[in-house]
Motif scaffolding. Sequence first.
Motif, PDB file in Angstrom:
ATOM      1  N   HIS A 135       0.896  -1.397   0.082  1.00 30.48           N
ATOM      2  CA  HIS A 135      -0.139  -0.014  -0.035  1.00 30.48           C
ATOM      3  C   HIS A 135       0.946   1.171   0.000  1.00 30.48           C
ATOM      4  N   PHE A 136       0.549   2.311  -0.681  1.00 32.20           N
ATOM      5  CA  PHE A 136       1.179   3.389  -0.793  1.00 32.20           C
ATOM      6  C   PHE A 136       0.136   4.532  -0.573  1.00 32.20           C
ATOM      7  N   GLY A 137       0.439   5.469  -0.025  1.00 27.87           N
ATOM      8  CA  GLY A 137      -0.202   6.797   0.448  1.00 27.87           C
ATOM      9  C   GLY A 137       0.686   8.012   0.678  1.00 27.87           C
ATOM     10  N   ALA A 138      -0.098   9.001   0.613  1.00 31.16           N
ATOM     11  CA  ALA A 138       0.234  10.458   0.622  1.00 31.16           C
ATOM     12  C   ALA A 138      -0.786  11.460   0.559  1.00 31.16           C
ATOM     13  N   LEU A 139      -0.530  12.762   1.036  1.00 33.44           N
ATOM     14  CA  LEU A 139      -1.482  13.646   0.765  1.00 33.44           C
ATOM     15  C   LEU A 139      -1.700  13.892  -0.737  1.00 33.44           C
ATOM     16  N   SER A 140      -2.745  13.769  -1.371  1.00 40.49           N
ATOM     17  CA  SER A 140      -2.899  13.644  -2.664  1.00 40.49           C
ATOM     18  C   SER A 140      -3.154  14.882  -3.540  1.00 40.49           C
ATOM     19  N   PRO A 141      -2.339  14.864  -4.728  1.00 38.19           N
ATOM     20  CA  PRO A 141      -2.192  16.120  -5.606  1.00 38.19           C
ATOM     21  C   PRO A 141      -3.450  16.110  -6.219  1.00 38.19           C
ATOM     22  N   ALA A 142      -4.142  15.000  -6.553  1.00 34.56           N
ATOM     23  CA  ALA A 142      -5.429  14.923  -7.141  1.00 34.56           C
ATOM     24  C   ALA A 142      -6.495  15.615  -6.337  1.00 34.56           C
ATOM     25  N   THR A 143      -6.474  15.025  -5.291  1.00 37.06           N
ATOM     26  CA  THR A 143      -7.840  15.685  -4.430  1.00 37.06           C
ATOM     27  C   THR A 143      -7.683  16.595  -3.308  1.00 37.06           C
ATOM     28  N   GLY A 144      -6.257  16.743  -2.906  1.00 38.55           N
ATOM     29  CA  GLY A 144      -5.877  17.673  -1.802  1.00 38.55           C
ATOM     30  C   GLY A 144      -6.089  16.862  -0.403  1.00 38.55           C
ATOM     31  N   GLY A 145      -6.732  15.879  -0.261  1.00 36.34           N
ATOM     32  CA  GLY A 145      -7.207  14.994   0.826  1.00 36.34           C
ATOM     33  C   GLY A 145      -6.432  13.638   0.859  1.00 36.34           C
ATOM     34  N   TYR A 146      -6.941  12.739   1.548  1.00 37.42           N
ATOM     35  CA  TYR A 146      -6.437  11.341   1.852  1.00 37.42           C
ATOM     36  C   TYR A 146      -6.222  10.721   0.367  1.00 37.42           C
ATOM     37  N   GLY A 147      -4.800  10.135   0.254  1.00 38.16           N
ATOM     38  CA  GLY A 147      -4.510   9.615  -0.987  1.00 38.16           C
ATOM     39  C   GLY A 147      -3.883   8.276  -0.767  1.00 38.16           C
ATOM     40  N   ASP A 148      -4.417   7.477  -1.379  1.00 39.86           N
ATOM     41  CA  ASP A 148      -3.669   6.019  -1.083  1.00 39.86           C
ATOM     42  C   ASP A 148      -3.903   5.169  -2.635  1.00 39.86           C
ATOM     43  N   SER A 149      -3.107   4.120  -2.822  1.00 38.30           N
ATOM     44  CA  SER A 149      -3.174   3.251  -3.962  1.00 38.30           C
ATOM     45  C   SER A 149      -2.272   2.064  -3.575  1.00 38.30           C
ATOM     46  N   ASN A 150      -2.666   0.854  -4.129  1.00 40.89           N
ATOM     47  CA  ASN A 150      -1.767  -0.168  -4.005  1.00 40.89           C
ATOM     48  C   ASN A 150      -1.495  -1.101  -5.198  1.00 40.89           C
ATOM     49  N   LEU A 151      -0.527  -1.973  -5.111  1.00 38.03           N
ATOM     50  CA  LEU A 151      -0.218  -2.859  -5.997  1.00 38.03           C
ATOM     51  C   LEU A 151       0.146  -4.140  -5.589  1.00 38.03           C
ATOM     52  N   GLY A 152       0.191  -5.115  -6.543  1.00 39.81           N
ATOM     53  CA  GLY A 152       0.608  -6.438  -6.211  1.00 39.81           C
ATOM     54  C   GLY A 152       2.155  -6.666  -6.750  1.00 39.81           C
ATOM     55  N   GLY A 153       2.303  -7.673  -7.373  1.00 40.21           N
ATOM     56  CA  GLY A 153       3.695  -7.852  -7.705  1.00 40.21           C
ATOM     57  C   GLY A 153       4.543  -8.581  -6.528  1.00 40.21           C
ATOM     58  N   HIS A 154       5.681  -8.019  -6.431  1.00 40.77           N
ATOM     59  CA  HIS A 154       6.556  -8.641  -5.435  1.00 40.77           C
ATOM     60  C   HIS A 154       7.478  -7.492  -4.720  1.00 40.77           C
ATOM     61  N   PHE A 155       6.955  -6.411  -4.700  1.00 43.58           N
ATOM     62  CA  PHE A 155       7.989  -5.176  -4.152  1.00 43.58           C
ATOM     63  C   PHE A 155       7.702  -5.484  -2.397  1.00 43.58           C
ATOM     64  N   GLY A 156       6.576  -5.637  -2.021  1.00 51.55           N
ATOM     65  CA  GLY A 156       6.222  -5.573  -0.559  1.00 51.55           C
ATOM     66  C   GLY A 156       6.793  -6.751   0.228  1.00 51.55           C
ATOM     67  N   PRO A 157       6.609  -7.906  -0.474  1.00 53.19           N
ATOM     68  CA  PRO A 157       7.180  -9.146   0.327  1.00 53.19           C
ATOM     69  C   PRO A 157       9.022  -9.111   0.560  1.00 53.19           C
ATOM     70  N   THR A 158       9.303  -8.594  -0.890  1.00 56.34           N
ATOM     71  CA  THR A 158      10.743  -8.420  -0.801  1.00 56.34           C
ATOM     72  C   THR A 158      11.303  -7.098   0.351  1.00 56.34           C
ATOM     73  N   LEU A 159      10.481  -6.187   0.470  1.00 53.77           N
ATOM     74  CA  LEU A 159      10.626  -5.080   1.426  1.00 53.77           C
ATOM     75  C   LEU A 159      10.790  -5.682   2.910  1.00 53.77           C
ATOM     76  N   LYS A 160       9.754  -6.623   3.145  1.00 53.14           N
ATOM     77  CA  LYS A 160       9.748  -7.390   4.328  1.00 53.14           C
ATOM     78  C   LYS A 160      10.734  -8.256   4.582  1.00 53.14           C
ATOM     79  N   TYR A 161      11.232  -8.772   3.505  1.00 57.44           N
ATOM     80  CA  TYR A 161      12.489  -9.790   3.776  1.00 57.44           C
ATOM     81  C   TYR A 161      13.654  -8.951   3.797  1.00 57.44           C
ATOM     82  N   ALA A 162      13.818  -7.702   3.383  1.00 57.17           N
ATOM     83  CA  ALA A 162      14.755  -6.851   3.676  1.00 57.17           C
ATOM     84  C   ALA A 162      14.832  -6.401   5.343  1.00 57.17           C
TER      85      ALA A 162
END
Lengths: 621, 127
Positions: free
Chosen positions: A79-106
Amino acid sequence: MLYGYAGKILTINLNTGKASADHIPEDLARDYLGGRGFVARLLYDRLDPGTDPLGPENIIVVATGPLSGHLLPGSGKTHFGALSPATGGYGDSNLGGHFGPTLKYAGYDCMIIEGKADQLSTIIIDNETVKIVPDQGLKGKGAIEAEQELKERLGEDYQLLTIGPAGENKVAFACISHDFGRQAGRTGVAAVLGSKNIKAVAVRGTKKIPVFDAKRAQEKGEEMYKVCFGKPGFKTWTPFGTASITDWANEVGAFPTRNFQTSYAEFHEKINGQAIVDRLLVTDKGCFGCPTPCGKYGHTTTALGSAYVEGPEYESIATLGGSCCLEEIEEVAYANYVCDQLGIDTISAGVVVSFAMECFEKGVISAEEVGREISFGSLEDTVYLLEKIAAREGIGDVLAEGVKQAAAIFGDGSESYAIHVKGLEWSGYECRNAPGMMLSYMTADVGAHHNRSWALGYDVSQSDADVSELIEAGTGGKLEISTPDGKVDHVISMQHSRPLFDALGICRLQSMEIGFETFHYEEVFELITGRRLSWQEMLAISERIWQLTRQFNVKHIEGFGRDWDYPPRRFMEEPVPSGPNEGRYISKEILDKMLDEYYEKRGWDKNGIPKPQTLARFGLD
Amino acid sequence: MKLTVKEERCSGCNVCRVVCALHNAGAVQPSQALLKIKGEFPDPGTYKIAYCNQCGICADSCPEDAILERDGEYNIDYELCTQCLICIDSCPFDVMVVTESEYPAKCTGCGKCVELCPRQAVLADQG
């Protein structure tokens, strides 16, 4: 020890060039689980009102969940989040793939990126070692191209996030790209990365994640896969992935067509899942741990060129195919490829481009302003506009802010068909005969996105059937008027259940699409974390997160309230002109009644602001 | 169990690697897995699976004769192993790993990867 978690939050300060790792606070894990929960809580705590979404004071939070990286179906979500430049409010988005598991293994469950690098750079994480490396050579490179170059440079063990030119140029709907075709597409998180001068993040991890009862967790994980293999939807849904739903969306009159003017496309069979398999498919491409890969990696050839591209997923089919009226799957795939290289969210891209096409058709913008004549159905015009947007050239500079801002500039009634909520473009379901789905879009914390609640199936069938069952059942040619009765409760329930998967760090599709039962997650969660939580107790955590993101919007968007929860006027005033829902729309009066009921059940006031006692009930006061 | 693969079926999900490491190293730690998946993207969009086919080259390389063949499978006798790790470099498929306790590890033919591969891309070699 926090079993199931890697245990650390990595904070990377781009102003100082230093990184630090701190233990995950136990109360954060207890009250917010991980993933979306970590994103929401950390953003809420760390950002002050008045923060510029594209200023160095904004932060990006990248978070996995307690189940990410473990042996269970769909454990690859990040999951990714930031103050959204699209809405000026809560922004988040997620993706699959392999990044998150690898971040945990790090060794990290979560990464916070703060400040701004003084030149375009790549963050390289190799277990404990974190480097911020200036990388001007990647400037202007496509997101896929940059990933390919970094993979060759760093090696196969690294997982990468990249942004394209659109992210570098801070397009409000720029996406983060990963694994040659998976994206954290929504809310402009890549524009925030671009504003920080970060072109890419690479991670390699070789460590282990502690598990409470490794032997039984393994047995349970194995059982979960085998249960998935046995579901009827495993064999019927998997071959076409999310594109499975294209024909059904047309059958029920929910397919956005010609900038959502209508909800049925005559040409839908030329851009459906079967068309992908027959005309594009090279290989199925799965995310980490996935038994039912949505990814349909293919090759397309058009008059504009040939390309390898993952997808198109249903959402891209709906917005680039339906809304822009690209009538051949090869063209949809090529537009998808252009978006992927430029680093633009295909959902917003399709809605923004089709909005411009309608504005041109109605004479709101001229050929001189656009730089040429444009029309629905033209791949060349679609690609022309996408490239202008990513480069912020001419009309592209206006469109790069999204349809809400563009309509404010174009005027002339165009706001009626600027298809968004809160400044985020509408995803792939037209709702003029779907009050539950309409309310889902209206009240989603990030704006008009379907992944918080997908009530369309309930609107059509009044049942909790999973998607493969809905497709199998069809409508039998009968499509009644869908009433608001019971929809508010259903939407609220889905707004807790679907985002819960985002907090756990896993994919919801096995559950939502092929009916994988939730009790399995309770059991495996306990074996992995050592913490016993019923699904209902987890849903209560999800509800806390929902209240928090609403309050985030109250905190950050000036004047936030009920006015931010309406769909565009087209959906409340224009009857659908053709297809199964011809003549139908949902009046503002009906939507107001639904909003009143929704706010009351949420514990919010008439203006949609959480009441103090509601916040206190969730420990948010 | 001796393995074989059908790479065209692989979707790169890595379930084989997760269960391999969990079963053989007792940890959620795919870097300890005894097979590897490599995606070849963006072009040509295929997956390559590196796996142990029980070729026995590791056994030939072992100065202590600590890797023993039985019914076509090679297994490390840890009583004999002196942790020289010569076998690691000898593996033509680069699918042996060094464990946390600094011993070599190789595919044991346990078949967990075959059992859980959602795509039947990793299979038992029926000969």
